[in-house]
Scaffold this motif. Structure first.
Motif, PDB file in Angstrom:
ATOM      1  N   SER A  78       0.822  -1.215   0.000  1.00 22.15           N
ATOM      2  CA  SER A  78       0.000   0.000   0.000  1.00 22.15           C
ATOM      3  C   SER A  78       0.855   1.264   0.000  1.00 22.15           C
ATOM      4  O   SER A  78       1.920   1.298   0.581  1.00 22.15           O
ATOM      5  CB  SER A  78      -0.895   0.041   1.237  1.00 22.15           C
ATOM      6  OG  SER A  78      -1.685  -1.106   1.312  1.00 22.15           O
ATOM      7  N   THR A  79       0.311   2.277  -0.646  1.00 21.74           N
ATOM      8  CA  THR A  79       0.970   3.576  -0.675  1.00 21.74           C
ATOM      9  C   THR A  79       0.546   4.386   0.548  1.00 21.74           C
ATOM     10  O   THR A  79      -0.586   4.313   0.972  1.00 21.74           O
ATOM     11  CB  THR A  79       0.534   4.331  -1.952  1.00 21.74           C
ATOM     12  OG1 THR A  79       0.905   3.523  -3.070  1.00 21.74           O
ATOM     13  CG2 THR A  79       1.208   5.681  -2.055  1.00 21.74           C
ATOM     14  N   ARG A  80       1.463   5.149   1.131  1.00 22.89           N
ATOM     15  CA  ARG A  80       1.124   6.044   2.228  1.00 22.89           C
ATOM     16  C   ARG A  80       1.209   7.483   1.747  1.00 22.89           C
ATOM     17  O   ARG A  80       1.983   7.809   0.840  1.00 22.89           O
ATOM     18  CB  ARG A  80       2.083   5.869   3.407  1.00 22.89           C
ATOM     19  CG  ARG A  80       2.029   4.501   4.062  1.00 22.89           C
ATOM     20  CD  ARG A  80       0.729   4.274   4.806  1.00 22.89           C
ATOM     21  NE  ARG A  80       0.731   2.974   5.493  1.00 22.89           N
ATOM     22  CZ  ARG A  80       0.475   1.804   4.915  1.00 22.89           C
ATOM     23  NH1 ARG A  80       0.161   1.743   3.634  1.00 22.89           N
ATOM     24  NH2 ARG A  80       0.506   0.696   5.624  1.00 22.89           N
ATOM     25  N   TYR A  81       0.406   8.366   2.376  1.00 24.71           N
ATOM     26  CA  TYR A  81       0.573   9.795   2.134  1.00 24.71           C
ATOM     27  C   TYR A  81       1.974  10.198   2.587  1.00 24.71           C
ATOM     28  O   TYR A  81       2.572   9.561   3.455  1.00 24.71           O
ATOM     29  CB  TYR A  81      -0.463  10.596   2.930  1.00 24.71           C
ATOM     30  CG  TYR A  81      -1.886  10.320   2.520  1.00 24.71           C
ATOM     31  CD1 TYR A  81      -2.360  10.697   1.271  1.00 24.71           C
ATOM     32  CD2 TYR A  81      -2.764   9.684   3.387  1.00 24.71           C
ATOM     33  CE1 TYR A  81      -3.674  10.436   0.894  1.00 24.71           C
ATOM     34  CE2 TYR A  81      -4.075   9.417   3.024  1.00 24.71           C
ATOM     35  CZ  TYR A  81      -4.524   9.799   1.782  1.00 24.71           C
ATOM     36  OH  TYR A  81      -5.816   9.533   1.406  1.00 24.71           O
ATOM     37  N   SER A  82       2.474  11.254   2.039  1.00 24.87           N
ATOM     38  CA  SER A  82       3.765  11.787   2.474  1.00 24.87           C
ATOM     39  C   SER A  82       3.641  12.252   3.917  1.00 24.87           C
ATOM     40  O   SER A  82       2.581  12.697   4.362  1.00 24.87           O
ATOM     41  CB  SER A  82       4.145  12.959   1.566  1.00 24.87           C
ATOM     42  OG  SER A  82       4.851  13.926   2.295  1.00 24.87           O
ATOM     43  N   VAL A  83       4.762  12.142   4.656  1.00 22.76           N
ATOM     44  CA  VAL A  83       4.738  12.559   6.064  1.00 22.76           C
ATOM     45  C   VAL A  83       4.347  14.036   6.175  1.00 22.76           C
ATOM     46  O   VAL A  83       3.669  14.439   7.132  1.00 22.76           O
ATOM     47  CB  VAL A  83       6.088  12.245   6.759  1.00 22.76           C
ATOM     48  CG1 VAL A  83       7.225  13.032   6.144  1.00 22.76           C
ATOM     49  CG2 VAL A  83       6.009  12.498   8.256  1.00 22.76           C
ATOM     50  N   ASP A  84       4.693  14.847   5.178  1.00 21.92           N
ATOM     51  CA  ASP A  84       4.336  16.273   5.229  1.00 21.92           C
ATOM     52  C   ASP A  84       2.827  16.499   5.203  1.00 21.92           C
ATOM     53  O   ASP A  84       2.348  17.540   5.640  1.00 21.92           O
ATOM     54  CB  ASP A  84       4.984  17.023   4.055  1.00 21.92           C
ATOM     55  CG  ASP A  84       6.491  17.122   4.239  1.00 21.92           C
ATOM     56  OD1 ASP A  84       6.923  17.472   5.351  1.00 21.92           O
ATOM     57  OD2 ASP A  84       7.226  16.831   3.281  1.00 21.92           O
ATOM     58  N   ASP A  85       2.090  15.508   4.691  1.00 15.77           N
ATOM     59  CA  ASP A  85       0.631  15.636   4.642  1.00 15.77           C
ATOM     60  C   ASP A  85      -0.023  15.421   6.004  1.00 15.77           C
ATOM     61  O   ASP A  85      -1.190  15.762   6.185  1.00 15.77           O
ATOM     62  CB  ASP A  85       0.027  14.592   3.677  1.00 15.77           C
ATOM     63  CG  ASP A  85       0.325  14.907   2.232  1.00 15.77           C
ATOM     64  OD1 ASP A  85       0.638  16.087   1.941  1.00 15.77           O
ATOM     65  OD2 ASP A  85       0.254  13.987   1.394  1.00 15.77           O
ATOM     66  N   VAL A  86       0.692  14.787   6.946  1.00 16.37           N
ATOM     67  CA  VAL A  86       0.028  14.378   8.193  1.00 16.37           C
ATOM     68  C   VAL A  86       0.706  14.933   9.436  1.00 16.37           C
ATOM     69  O   VAL A  86       0.362  14.564  10.553  1.00 16.37           O
ATOM     70  CB  VAL A  86      -0.049  12.834   8.305  1.00 16.37           C
ATOM     71  CG1 VAL A  86      -0.883  12.250   7.175  1.00 16.37           C
ATOM     72  CG2 VAL A  86       1.331  12.197   8.348  1.00 16.37           C
TER      73      VAL A  86
END
Lengths: 214, 214
Positions: free
Chosen positions: B202-210
């Motif tokens: 699975s792909t994760r959102y970038s850490v900057d998004d969260v």
């Protein structure tokens, strides 16, 4: 790729315990805190919604905001830790879901049929869900990431204390988040344990008390 | 003390991904499943309430019970995994709390004053809490243990798939638990990944998004 100082899984997981008094001379660089969060969000989440949001509080002004809603009992961690990570569940995480999977499709990781199946199967479950389900899912997702954050912190050479003792009704608003959207899950103090500190290692029930086979 | 086959933290945590098809010839001994649960319950919990309960389903009769409330989408894991761990939050965990701390006191780990302070500070919070708070706390505690279970499984050489897709209203009753007391948190399929399986990572959102800093 990673900057783990302790890569021994047994020591990381079984050696973890809550630290309530930290070495005030230790300041974790923001870049390293970000790395620890990046490690943490490899956690799984329901339907890969990733319904977590991290606010890393590491400034005096930020800690003042936390002081306005923390229980007195947890002020030592607030005063001595390098940072307090406030973890919130995002009950509207599903709104980003379509873009995430369309991106995976554009990267040719899944077929158009798989994309349609995923979006048609899962997205309506969330679009039609009530607040209680969205809250529960966001809290579970965030807790999984929280556990990974605590372990990642140890791999980076730090200790943590997860904190539930604060006024949950005030948390989101005090930190500038929409309290209707973001539900507080926990606070995690992070830093280097004070070498003089004598935290007791908590006792656990025996595994036989909490397991049954069927 | 532990029987970890893979003690490399980076490989355990960052190499984990959900496996939906398992090698049906692999049967994990109950003693080892119990060890994995024992590893998992070193997780922290709010006020050390340890509000988790594990039902390990590894018999055909047990899996039949799960079939009655699992989503069709998750039947491949049910059919092929060595076991499905059903994790429930125990909303009445506080009823065991006094005995736990009295035991810690009797082992001379804390003073009488500390014992009284702990019981007088925390126990009333739970005795007077509403169902919603007890449910939320039990779900968070159980999710922390769930994450540790998935990592422990990898250290023992197995893979997992956390599953939310089942009829939560039916879960406790189907397994013989009081549905008023025990809230379903998640199911975790465990076994050895099928070598032919091609699960997507699975792909994760970038850490900057969260993440944000304050």
């Amino acid at each position: 790729m990673t900057n783990f100082k302790n890569n021994d899984f047994e020591s990381v997981m079984l050696g973890r315990h809550s630290v309530r008094k930290f070495d005030t001379s230790v300041k974790i660089p923001r870049e390293e805190l970000k790395e620890m969060v990046a490690n943490a969000i490899t956690a799984p989440s329901a339907c890969n919604l990733q319904a977590w949001h991290f606010i890393v509080v590491d400034t005096p002004e930020g800690k003042d905001k936390l002081r306005s809603f923390f229980m007195k009992f947890n002020l030592p961690q607030l005063e001595t830790s390098s940072a307090i990570v406030m973890l919130f569940g995002d009950t509207l995480a599903f709104k980003k879901y379509r873009a995430l999977w369309e991106n995976i499709y554009e990267q040719k990781q899944i077929s158009k049929e798989e994309l349609d199946r995923i979006l048609n199967t899962f997205l309506p479950l969330y679009e039609n869900a009530d607040k209680q389900l969205l809250t529960a899912d966001a809290m579970v997702d965030s807790s999984l990431a929280a556990m990974q954050f605590m372990l990642a912190a140890r791999a980076h050479g730090y200790d943590t204390n997860p904190i539930a003792g604060y006024d949950a009704k005030k948390a989101a608003t005090a930190l500038g988040l929409d309290p209707e959207r973001y539900v507080p899950v926990m606070a995690i103090a992070v830093g280097k344990a004070d070498s003089q500190s004598t935290d007791i290692k908590s006792t656990r029930y025996s595994v036989d008390d909490v397991i049954e086979f069927q």
